[in-house]
Design a protein around this motif. Structure first.
Motif, PDB file in Angstrom:
ATOM      1  N   ALA A 108       1.177  -0.866  -0.251  1.00 55.46           N
ATOM      2  CA  ALA A 108      -0.159   0.180   0.478  1.00 55.46           C
ATOM      3  C   ALA A 108       0.646   0.902   0.292  1.00 55.46           C
ATOM      4  CB  ALA A 108      -0.743   0.356   1.082  1.00 55.46           C
ATOM      5  N   GLU A 109       1.818   0.996   0.483  1.00 54.91           N
ATOM      6  CA  GLU A 109       2.935   2.386   0.917  1.00 54.91           C
ATOM      7  C   GLU A 109       3.576   2.753  -0.395  1.00 54.91           C
ATOM      8  OE1 GLU A 109       7.288   3.133   2.838  1.00 54.91           O
ATOM      9  OE2 GLU A 109       5.442   2.213   4.517  1.00 54.91           O
ATOM     10  N   GLN A 110       4.595   1.154  -0.707  1.00 57.31           N
ATOM     11  CA  GLN A 110       4.155   2.132  -2.437  1.00 57.31           C
ATOM     12  C   GLN A 110       3.082   2.182  -3.479  1.00 57.31           C
ATOM     13  OE1 GLN A 110       5.757  -2.573  -2.913  1.00 57.31           O
ATOM     14  NE2 GLN A 110       7.294  -2.031  -3.663  1.00 57.31           N
ATOM     15  N   ILE A 111       2.013   1.726  -4.121  1.00 57.51           N
ATOM     16  CA  ILE A 111       1.276   2.048  -5.093  1.00 57.51           C
ATOM     17  C   ILE A 111       1.203   3.662  -4.394  1.00 57.51           C
ATOM     18  CG2 ILE A 111      -1.252   2.376  -5.263  1.00 57.51           C
ATOM     19  CD1 ILE A 111      -0.420  -1.257  -4.375  1.00 57.51           C
ATOM     20  N   ALA A 112       0.695   4.373  -3.031  1.00 56.57           N
ATOM     21  CA  ALA A 112       0.411   5.361  -2.487  1.00 56.57           C
ATOM     22  C   ALA A 112       1.301   6.869  -3.315  1.00 56.57           C
ATOM     23  CB  ALA A 112       0.717   5.222  -1.155  1.00 56.57           C
ATOM     24  N   ALA A 113       2.611   6.254  -2.799  1.00 54.32           N
ATOM     25  CA  ALA A 113       3.995   6.378  -3.087  1.00 54.32           C
ATOM     26  C   ALA A 113       4.164   6.961  -4.737  1.00 54.32           C
ATOM     27  CB  ALA A 113       5.225   6.295  -2.998  1.00 54.32           C
ATOM     28  N   TRP A 114       3.814   5.841  -5.197  1.00 53.81           N
ATOM     29  CA  TRP A 114       3.799   6.611  -7.042  1.00 53.81           C
ATOM     30  C   TRP A 114       2.728   7.215  -7.271  1.00 53.81           C
ATOM     31  CZ3 TRP A 114       3.151   0.561  -7.412  1.00 53.81           C
ATOM     32  CH2 TRP A 114       4.206  -0.163  -7.566  1.00 53.81           C
ATOM     33  N   ARG A 115       2.078   7.018  -6.581  1.00 55.97           N
ATOM     34  CA  ARG A 115       0.422   7.552  -6.904  1.00 55.97           C
ATOM     35  C   ARG A 115       0.630   9.339  -6.280  1.00 55.97           C
ATOM     36  NH1 ARG A 115      -4.315   6.568  -8.417  1.00 55.97           N
ATOM     37  NH2 ARG A 115      -5.574   7.938  -6.557  1.00 55.97           N
ATOM     38  N   ARG A 116       1.460   9.563  -5.713  1.00 54.82           N
ATOM     39  CA  ARG A 116       1.828  10.814  -5.161  1.00 54.82           C
ATOM     40  C   ARG A 116       2.561  11.648  -6.284  1.00 54.82           C
ATOM     41  NH1 ARG A 116       2.244   8.752  -0.065  1.00 54.82           N
ATOM     42  NH2 ARG A 116       4.512   8.514  -0.794  1.00 54.82           N
ATOM     43  N   ASP A 117       3.566  10.952  -5.986  1.00 51.48           N
ATOM     44  CA  ASP A 117       4.447  11.083  -7.498  1.00 51.48           C
ATOM     45  C   ASP A 117       4.157  12.031  -8.699  1.00 51.48           C
ATOM     46  OD1 ASP A 117       6.667  10.411  -5.592  1.00 51.48           O
ATOM     47  OD2 ASP A 117       7.494   8.430  -6.619  1.00 51.48           O
ATOM     48  N   LEU A 118       3.310  10.988  -9.379  1.00 56.63           N
ATOM     49  CA  LEU A 118       2.540  11.662  -9.915  1.00 56.63           C
ATOM     50  C   LEU A 118       1.832  12.401 -10.171  1.00 56.63           C
ATOM     51  CD1 LEU A 118       2.191   7.471 -11.310  1.00 56.63           C
ATOM     52  CD2 LEU A 118       3.805   9.730 -12.316  1.00 56.63           C
ATOM     53  N   GLY A 119       1.267  13.545  -8.508  1.00 56.19           N
ATOM     54  CA  GLY A 119      -0.314  13.744  -8.560  1.00 56.19           C
ATOM     55  C   GLY A 119      -1.016  13.500  -8.598  1.00 56.19           C
ATOM     56  N   ALA A 120      -1.061  12.476  -9.079  1.00 56.38           N
ATOM     57  CA  ALA A 120      -2.714  12.237  -8.816  1.00 56.38           C
ATOM     58  C   ALA A 120      -3.895  11.866  -7.176  1.00 56.38           C
ATOM     59  CB  ALA A 120      -3.157  10.089  -9.103  1.00 56.38           C
ATOM     60  N   PRO A 121      -4.145  11.705  -6.910  1.00 53.82           N
ATOM     61  CA  PRO A 121      -5.712  11.965  -6.061  1.00 53.82           C
ATOM     62  C   PRO A 121      -5.165  11.268  -4.879  1.00 53.82           C
ATOM     63  CG  PRO A 121      -6.857  12.552  -8.159  1.00 53.82           C
ATOM     64  CD  PRO A 121      -5.635  11.874  -8.657  1.00 53.82           C
ATOM     65  N   ALA A 122      -5.192  11.543  -3.344  1.00 54.74           N
ATOM     66  CA  ALA A 122      -5.087  10.611  -2.890  1.00 54.74           C
ATOM     67  C   ALA A 122      -6.140   9.825  -2.730  1.00 54.74           C
ATOM     68  CB  ALA A 122      -4.590  11.444  -1.711  1.00 54.74           C
ATOM     69  N   SER A 123      -5.371   8.260  -2.202  1.00 55.02           N
ATOM     70  CA  SER A 123      -7.002   7.415  -1.769  1.00 55.02           C
ATOM     71  C   SER A 123      -7.615   7.803  -0.623  1.00 55.02           C
ATOM     72  CB  SER A 123      -6.665   6.350  -1.058  1.00 55.02           C
ATOM     73  OG  SER A 123      -7.625   5.653  -0.821  1.00 55.02           O
ATOM     74  N   PRO A 124      -9.428   8.243  -0.485  1.00 56.16           N
ATOM     75  CA  PRO A 124     -10.066   8.624   0.633  1.00 56.16           C
ATOM     76  C   PRO A 124     -10.042   7.831   2.039  1.00 56.16           C
ATOM     77  CG  PRO A 124     -10.864   6.753  -1.108  1.00 56.16           C
ATOM     78  CD  PRO A 124     -10.454   7.383  -1.717  1.00 56.16           C
ATOM     79  N   VAL A 125      -8.503   6.558   1.748  1.00 53.47           N
ATOM     80  CA  VAL A 125      -8.371   6.165   3.279  1.00 53.47           C
ATOM     81  C   VAL A 125      -7.009   5.759   3.135  1.00 53.47           C
ATOM     82  CG1 VAL A 125     -10.998   4.947   3.474  1.00 53.47           C
ATOM     83  CG2 VAL A 125      -8.758   3.438   1.907  1.00 53.47           C
ATOM     84  N   ALA A 126      -6.643   5.763   4.094  1.00 53.69           N
ATOM     85  CA  ALA A 126      -5.502   5.520   4.827  1.00 53.69           C
ATOM     86  C   ALA A 126      -5.029   4.497   3.865  1.00 53.69           C
ATOM     87  CB  ALA A 126      -4.490   5.713   6.214  1.00 53.69           C
ATOM     88  N   ALA A 127      -3.770   4.389   3.852  1.00 55.55           N
ATOM     89  CA  ALA A 127      -2.995   3.638   3.084  1.00 55.55           C
ATOM     90  C   ALA A 127      -1.979   2.598   4.208  1.00 55.55           C
ATOM     91  CB  ALA A 127      -1.699   3.831   2.145  1.00 55.55           C
TER      92      ALA A 127
END
Length: 161
Positions: A108-127
């Motif tokens: 979950a941490e890797q996926i959140a970081a990849w999305r964050r690096d691309l400027g994608a919206p954050a998930s509505p729940v914590a990773a």
């Protein structure tokens, strides 16, 4: 962590399901439920966008299916293979259904970081890691050998969002 050749076969199937989800316009996640004999009992991929139901995660569908079709003993002896670590909702469903081992490709941490690096919206729940939500579950991952494949899918989805 010991990932067997059989584990890799099932993880590759989960990644293929993630590809199918992405091709259908859904988030790139796929999961497979396998019994102790190595037989695939149920498989699914994300269906959030295609159904309009944000809870249609494959891990949650596995928990629902298993609760109806397997005994408690069969559930606890089974393994869930998934392209990405369960979200908190799916971790809880997995624990409540009494499913066994979880093996995931990307955390979950890797996926959140990849999305964050691309400027994608954050998930509505914590990773959150599965172990933070359901500390009694047997969990293995990430599986480095397959992480690049999942990263490509997650990044492709983030770019198209």
């Amino acid at each position: 962590m010991t990932i067997s050749d059989a584990d890799l076969v099932h993880l590759r199937r989960a990644v293929e399901l993630a590809r199918e989800a992405l091709a259908g316009g859904d988030g790139p996640f796929g999961s497979v439920l396998v019994d102790p004999a190595g037989v695939e009992r149920f498989a699914d991929h994300n269906r959030e966008t295609s159904t309009g139901d944000p809870t249609r995660h494959p891990e949650f569908e596995i928990a629902r299916w298993a609760a109806v079709h397997l005994t408690a003993e069969e559930r606890s002896a089974s393994t869930v293979y998934t392209s990405g670590e369960h979200c908190p909702m799916c971790s809880a469903a997995h624990a409540w259904a009494g499913l066994g081992r979880i093996v995931y490709v990307a955390s979950a941490e890797q996926i959140a970081a990849w999305r964050r690096d691309l400027g994608a919206p954050a998930s509505p729940v914590a990773a959150l890691a599965i172990a933070r939500v359901a500390p009694g579950l047997a969990v293995e991952g990430p599986v480095d050998e397959l992480v690049p494949e999942v990263r490509v899918l997650v990044e492709r989805a983030a770019r198209s969002a």
